[in-house]
Design an enzyme around this catalytic site. Structure first.
Site, PDB file in Angstrom:
ATOM      1  N   SER A 152      -1.695   7.822   1.569  1.00 13.62           N
ATOM      2  CA  SER A 152      -2.561   8.825   2.210  1.00 13.62           C
ATOM      3  C   SER A 152      -4.042   8.610   1.902  1.00 13.62           C
ATOM      4  O   SER A 152      -4.883   9.355   2.407  1.00 13.62           O
ATOM      5  CB  SER A 152      -2.164  10.228   1.727  1.00 13.62           C
ATOM      6  N   ASN A 210       3.889   3.742 -11.895  1.00 15.98           N
ATOM      7  CA  ASN A 210       5.304   4.122 -11.764  1.00 15.98           C
ATOM      8  C   ASN A 210       5.819   3.799 -10.373  1.00 15.98           C
ATOM      9  O   ASN A 210       5.061   3.877  -9.404  1.00 15.98           O
ATOM     10  CB  ASN A 210       5.482   5.650 -11.909  1.00 15.98           C
ATOM     11  N   ASP A 263      -5.503  12.705  -7.936  1.00 19.18           N
ATOM     12  CA  ASP A 263      -5.827  11.332  -8.365  1.00 19.18           C
ATOM     13  C   ASP A 263      -6.916  10.733  -7.475  1.00 19.18           C
ATOM     14  O   ASP A 263      -7.829  10.052  -7.965  1.00 19.18           O
ATOM     15  CB  ASP A 263      -4.579  10.438  -8.320  1.00 19.18           C
ATOM     16  N   ASP A 312       8.062   5.552  -7.659  1.00 22.14           N
ATOM     17  CA  ASP A 312       8.642   6.867  -7.348  1.00 22.14           C
ATOM     18  C   ASP A 312       9.886   6.643  -6.495  1.00 22.14           C
ATOM     19  O   ASP A 312       9.792   6.143  -5.373  1.00 22.14           O
ATOM     20  CB  ASP A 312       7.633   7.720  -6.574  1.00 22.14           C
TER      21      ASP A 312
END
Ligand code: ADP
Length: 322
Positions: free
Chosen positions: A292, A13, A253, A15
């Protein structure tokens, strides 16, 4: 000899994030900040997390023939993900429309777009990816019938890791091959509710109750409290690494991807989860999801910070402290 340490089958996706003073109510228009677009989706996040750690990683997903798809492909390729299984077309790339207010509360609308067009036929056509993978990781941001086809497609000797997010009831044939089923408290509750099970008081109870539904093993993620792993032999707590959390987006995740990869190297469930807890902890110390995710070197550096020590710059760059 496997071609891939990890095959991720899942969503990709874009974002789309706008900061607002106040999230709009029905019929209301508010002005927001400049638009920021991040690569996301649980499948793409997992693939990027594993590849950044050094795992040979492929992604089977569907994106649109558009700019968001190009952004996602670029992010995956720069992390080293093999995108030969990323199919294009059928609908626009999935997007998450996110408004965030100054307190950090957000409202999100997801348009699954091409993710909803990743069909069981697409899964069947990817036999070469499945044949070459030690571990396959899948989540629920693609059609459930495609998830079931993934469960049927895992090669002999390989294992399936499933994070049922967003949570939905799972068919018995899928539950039976999960090794492990990875859930947080909310996901555990939805899976248990679907079978008429009322969860007990402790994560140990939840793991035992979920194991009774068929998975070969279960991992419960507990945020800053770490995780719990369980299989037929018993359960074990995995401590979280103490860090200063800045943004927990995408930590689950990163945890799942790291765990799946380490299981494929032959580590025990507890050892793989301990490594994954370090990866999850590293991911919460920085803003964003994919941005991150740590390298293996960053994970190794994190493990040397003793519990309670606030995170700081890497050794050698810090100023003198009292
Ligand atoms: P989910 O997003 O699926 O709910 P969690 O928030 O539980 O997943 O995060 C996954 C893992 O990442 C946790 O099991 C833990 O090991 C690690 N983690 C998450 N938040 C923190 C935190 N604040 N401090 C340290 N580790 C964390």
């Amino acid at each position: 000899m496997n071609t891939y340490d990890l095959l991720v089958v899942g969503s990709a996706n874009a974002d789309l994030v706008v900061g607002v003073e106040r999230r709009p109510g029905a019929g209301e228009t508010v002005l927001g900040s400049d638009l920021v677009v991040h690569p996301g989706g649980k499948g793409a996040n997992q693939a990027v997390a594993a590849a950044r750690l050094g795992a040979r990683t492929a992604l089977l997903a569907r994106i649109g023939d558009d700019g968001h798809g190009a952004l996602l492909r670029g992010s995956m390729e720069s992390a080293g993900v093999d995108t030969s299984g990323v199919l294009v077309g059928g609908a626009p790339t999935g997007v998450a429309l996110i408004t965030v207010d100054p307190s950090g509360d957000n409202s999100i609308v997801v348009s699954p777009g091409a993710n909803g067009r990743l069909t069981p036929d697409d899964v069947r056509a990817a036999g070469e990816l499945f044949g070459g993978a030690r571990v396959v990781s899948v989540m629920l941001e693609i059609p459930l019938e495609s998830v079931a086809e993934v469960a049927r497609s895992v090669a002999d000797g390989a294992r399936l890791v499933l994070n049922p997010s967003p949570p939905a009831p799972l068919p018995d044939e899928v539950l039976a091959v999960c090794d492990p089923l990875i859930v947080n408290e909310h996901e555990a509750k939805v899976i248990a509710d679907a079978s008429g099970t009322e969860l007990g008081a402790t994560p140990e109870d939840w793991a035992r109750q979920l194991l009774a539904l068929g998975p070969r093993s279960v991992v419960i993620t507990l945020g800053a409290e770490g995780a719990l792993v369980a299989d037929a032999a018993g359960s074990e707590r995995v401590a979280a690494v103490k860090v200063e959390a800045v943004d927990t987006t995408g930590a689950g995740d990163a945890f799942t991807a790291a765990l799946a990869w380490r299981l494929g190297t032959g580590e025990s469930l507890a050892d793989a989860a301990a490594y994954a807890a370090k990866v999850g902890a590293a991911a919460v110390t920085k803003e964003g999801a994919q941005a991150s995710y740590p390298t293996a070197e960053e994970v190794a550096a994190l493990c040397c910070v003793s519990p309670g020590t606030p995170p700081g710059p890497p050794a050698g760059t810090a100023g003198t402290t009292a």
